[in-house]
Every structure is written in C-alpha cells, then in structure tokens.
Write a protein that holds these residues in place. Structure first.
Motif, PDB file in Angstrom:
ATOM      1  N   GLN A 103      -4.802  -3.537  -4.095  1.00  0.00           N
ATOM      2  CA  GLN A 103      -3.608  -2.339  -4.727  1.00  0.00           C
ATOM      3  C   GLN A 103      -4.150  -1.939  -5.806  1.00  0.00           C
ATOM      4  O   GLN A 103      -3.568  -0.736  -5.983  1.00  0.00           O
ATOM      5  CB  GLN A 103      -2.181  -3.316  -5.096  1.00  0.00           C
ATOM      6  N   THR A 146       0.669  -1.296  -0.198  1.00  0.00           N
ATOM      7  CA  THR A 146      -0.126  -0.185  -0.082  1.00  0.00           C
ATOM      8  C   THR A 146       0.590   1.140  -0.091  1.00  0.00           C
ATOM      9  O   THR A 146       0.818   2.430  -0.449  1.00  0.00           O
ATOM     10  CB  THR A 146      -1.193   0.192   1.060  1.00  0.00           C
ATOM     11  N   TYR A 161      -6.413  -1.816   3.496  1.00  0.00           N
ATOM     12  CA  TYR A 161      -7.474  -2.780   3.443  1.00  0.00           C
ATOM     13  C   TYR A 161      -7.860  -3.278   4.656  1.00  0.00           C
ATOM     14  O   TYR A 161      -9.368  -2.775   4.352  1.00  0.00           O
ATOM     15  CB  TYR A 161      -6.740  -3.789   2.225  1.00  0.00           C
ATOM     16  N   PHE A 174      -6.426   0.610  -4.447  1.00  0.00           N
ATOM     17  CA  PHE A 174      -6.265   1.878  -3.773  1.00  0.00           C
ATOM     18  C   PHE A 174      -5.061   3.013  -5.183  1.00  0.00           C
ATOM     19  O   PHE A 174      -5.490   3.687  -4.871  1.00  0.00           O
ATOM     20  CB  PHE A 174      -5.207   1.452  -2.836  1.00  0.00           C
TER      21      PHE A 174
END
Length: 285
Positions: free
Chosen positions: A246, A143, A188, A249
C-alpha cells in the motif's frame, strides 16, 4: 524488478544454481564488477553454468545480469534497514521500537519502488491519464483507498476519475468504455480472475489499460497496454498487514499526480487559486 527480487521469485534452481545464487546474494557488491571467469572460480562452476543461471533469471546473458546487479548496488539497495515487510514488529517491541520499524518499512518500500521505476514509463503513464477522456480505476480493499486518494487529488486539477467497483457494477462500467478512455488496474498480487476477465474484455474493445502490480508473473501483464511492476518483500497472505504494497501504490500514484501537475504547472496553479477564491468568497470554504 530488482536483481535480488528475481532471486527470490525463482524457485526451480538446481543445486549448482543454488550455490551460485547464495554466493551472489552474500557478495552482491563484489559480484557487480566480477568477471565471469572469477565468479565461476568462486562458485566452483563453469562459464556455461553461469550463462544458464542468468537466462533462468530472464537475462540475455551474464553481462546483462551483472549490469542489473551493479544497478542494485548503485541504488544503495544493500543499505536498506532490515525490516520484515510481513512482520515488522514483535510482541516484545516497545511502542517506540514499533514506531521506528514502521518508519524504516515506509522508507525501505519507497526506496525499493524508486529503484524499480524508470522515467519513460512514468511519463508514458502520466500522459495516458492526461489524454484520457474518462479515467476508471479497478481496485478493491485497501488498494481502493489509495485509488480514492488519487481520485481526490485529480479533482483539484479538473480531472475526474471513476471507481469501477463503487456500486458493484464494474462490468457495466467496463462495457461503456472506449478507445478515448483509460482503465487503471491496481492489484499487487495480479491474480484476480475477475480482473483478468475484465482486462481481456477491455483489450477486445480496444480500451487502453494500465496495470500497476507487484507480481511479475501476473497473467494480466500479457494483456495490459502498459505495466508498472514494483516488487516488495511482501507475502500474498501470511502477514500482519499490507504495509509495503500500500505504501508502494500510494507512492506511485502520488508521483504520477505530481508529474501530471508539473506538465501544466502554471495553468493548474492559476486554476486552483481561482477556484479557491470562488469557494471562499461564497463561504463554501
């Protein structure tokens, strides 16, 4: 949060409720326009049982639940290709089959994310970033790579961000923030005890916070000033990799950057052109 995700994340169904959930999941499009009388008949239950079922999923009642089901149908969630976000390929798959699966996974993750976003929340988050004197990211592992990508984009429009964990001194970084700054937590799972302590501390210091997570049950949600929750069909641990989370994000951060850029589009473009000219004239680029 999509209706189908609410079903997945609710585990304390009674036998009657399991039958209701199974029927709805298999007939999502039909249920989206079905009356409570018809659904009760189809599931061999009662009006009151359906209302209790809706409330267990955190809806006010049957009508609000049906509206959410209809939203899922309208957003074409049913048309997403069936790719397991945790194990999107098998040992028997060819290289091209794996490539196709990863492509579908990326598309699915972005479409699922888009279906859960709303304009007010995006504009609010973008404005918080614009208004912040200092911007600090709390993000680790994969992240943090996404946070660094966002950090790199922001520099191009003269907005400098800090990665709190960069030198393992996130606590000291947090202690120096104030009401003019913004702390963005990217998690997450949203289950980090350390992050929970950090965000609780920042709340006491009246530091604005934004949490982007995939866990609607995260304790951090109760503390953050603003939350963007995007749920994907991804397990916490048992998976090949953090593909879907991912992708999510990166998609959200790219979207926020685009919104921020668009709010001062002409000024940002002129500034970038001017900087590019200075760098090329001095043979830095």
């Amino acid at each position: 949060m999509l209706f189908t995700d609410r079903l997945t994340h609710t585990t304390d169904f009674t036998d009657n409720e399991k039958r209701i959930a199974s029927f709805i999941e298999q007939n999502l499009e039909a249920v989206s326009t079905m009356s409570i009388q018809t659904l009760a008949s189809k599931t061999y239950t009662s009006h009151s049982a359906l209302v209790r079922f809706a409330k267990k999923l955190n809806y006010d009642g049957f009508k609000s639940m049906r509206q959410d089901i209809n939203n899922d149908v309208q957003k074409n969630i049913l048309q997403l290709n069936d790719v397991d976000a945790n194990f999107p390929f098998s040992p028997q798959d060819s290289a091209l089959e794996i490539a196709k699966n990863i492509s579908d996974l990326n598309i699915n993750a972005i479409k699922r994310a888009l279906a859960q976003l709303d304009e007010e929340s995006l504009n609010q988050a973008a404005q918080k970033i614009i208004d912040s004197q200092r911007l600090v990211f709390f993000a680790i592992g994969d992240t943090q790579i996404r946070a660094r990508g966002f950090q790199s984009k922001l520099i191009k429009i003269n907005k400098f961000a800090i990665i709190a964990e960069e030198y393992s001194d996130e606590s000291w970084t947090a202690s120096n923030l104030n009401a003019d700054d913004l702390a963005i937590f990217l998690s997450y799972t949203g289950n980090s005890d350390n992050y929970l302590k950090q965000i609780q501390f920042l709340k006491k210091q009246k530091v604005p916070t934004l949490l982007i997570t995939g866990n609607p049950e995260s304790k951090m949600i109760q503390v953050a000033d603003q939350v963007i929750t995007i749920v994907q069909n991804e397990f916490d641990v048992f998976k090949v990799s953090t593909f879907a989370s991912q992708i999510t994000f990166e998609y959200i951060l790219d979207t926020l950057f685009a919104i921020i850029y668009s709010k001062s589009y002409k000024e940002n473009l002129i500034k970038m052109q001017s900087n590019y000219k200075k760098l090329t004239q001095n043979k830095i680029l």
